[in-house]
Enzyme design. Structure first.
Site: not given
Ligand SMILES: NC(=O)c1ccc[n+]([C@@H]2O[C@H](COP(=O)([O-])OP(=O)(O)OC[C@H]3O[C@@H](n4cnc5c(N)ncnc54)[C@H](O)[C@@H]3O)[C@@H](O)[C@H]2O)c1
Length: 254
Positions: A36, A60, A139, A152, A156
């Site tokens: 993370d 990162d 998603s 996005y 995805k």
């Protein structure tokens, strides 16, 4: 225990669904390397589960160098890799008008490039152990269009395509590749989708609109997505590869 003796890597592990995944993987007997960008949240994770169960790796993941380095570091800490849940992602720009190309590139880098680099770096470690399981996070926006998050959604859909392609490419090595597709989830990132303007009333209205479109009428809880990821990486899913599983209360069933 369903993951007894397994060596697992989770990215975006320090919050939300990733954190719920770490909790479940540890509970089921795995050792987990948590990656993370947030060192404090990672330290809290190690404090909660114990340094013998969870190692922390700050990275990162929008940087290709960090994405590769952190997987190698994780493999070293664990002594190999059986499982990767490459969960990192971000909402990105709300429109293609006056598109901020830097934000566009960062969205692709974190959602797609980090997933590809994670899988590509982890696969040789999995092959050495006779196989493995990779789960990505897409998603509902990777299965249908998104009015609020076009970049996005493009990213995805890319992750879903990556899943199916790698499932084909890695099947002969005994590496299964699948993807979970959550609906709007009850985590800090929710605000990044519904509250871009910074106006709390607008965020609440956007959330209400999205929830109204969910047949089961609520947000998804982090643990519900982590449960799907757990099943996908467990031996219970031993013949399941190349699938995109919606965890969305029926949103994409129409
Ligand atoms: N929250 C939602 O509504 C929702 C819905 C569908 C899919 N997703 C997907 O789930 C994943 C994460 O969502 P969440 O809801 O669990 O989020 P969250 O906000 O609870 O946690 C995100 C984690 O990612 C870490 N992170 C952020 N930028 C990073 C970077 N550059 N490198 C490494 N780590 C970084 C954060 O420190 C945090 O620990 C993303 O792939 C997201 O696209 C979220």
């Amino acid at each position: 225990m369903r993951l007894e003796g397994k060596l697992a890597v989770v990215t975006a592990a320090a919050s939300g669904m990733g954190r719920a995944g770490v909790e479940r993987f540890v509970r089921e007997g795995a050792k987990v390397a948590a990656i993370d960008i947030n060192p404090d949240a990672l330290a809290a994770l190690v404090a909660e589960f114990g340094a013998d169960k969870v190692s922390a790796h700050v990275a990162d993941l929008s940087s290709a160098e960090d994405a590769r380095r952190s997987i190698h570091e994780a493999a070293e800490a664990l002594g190999g890799i059986d499982i990767l849940w490459a969960h990192a992602g971000m909402p990105g720009p709300a429109s293609v008008e006056d598109l901020d190309l830097e934000a566009f590139d960062r969205t692709i880098a974190l959602n797609v490039t980090s997933a590809a680099l994670g899988a590509g770096t982890a696969a040789p470690y999995m092959r050495k152990r006779g196989g493995g399981a990779i789960v990505f996070t897409a998603s509902i926006s990777g299965l249908v269009g998104s009015m609020m998050s076009p970049i996005y959604s493009a990213a995805k859909w890319g992750v879903v395509g990556l899943t199916k392609s790698l499932a084909l490419a890695m099947a002969a090595d005994g590496i299964r590749v699948n993807v979970v597709c959550p609906g709007l989830a009850d985590t800090p990132m929710k605000q990044g989708f519904t509250g871009r303007s910074g106006d709390p009333a607008e965020a609440a209205a956007n959330e209400a609109k999205l929830v109204a479109a969910v047949p089961m009428g609520r947000l998804v809880q982090p643990g519900e997505v982590a449960d799907a990821a757990l099943w996908l990486v467990s031996d219970e899913a031993s013949f399941v590869t190349g699938v995109a599983i919606p965890v969305d209360g029926g949103f994409t069933a129409r």
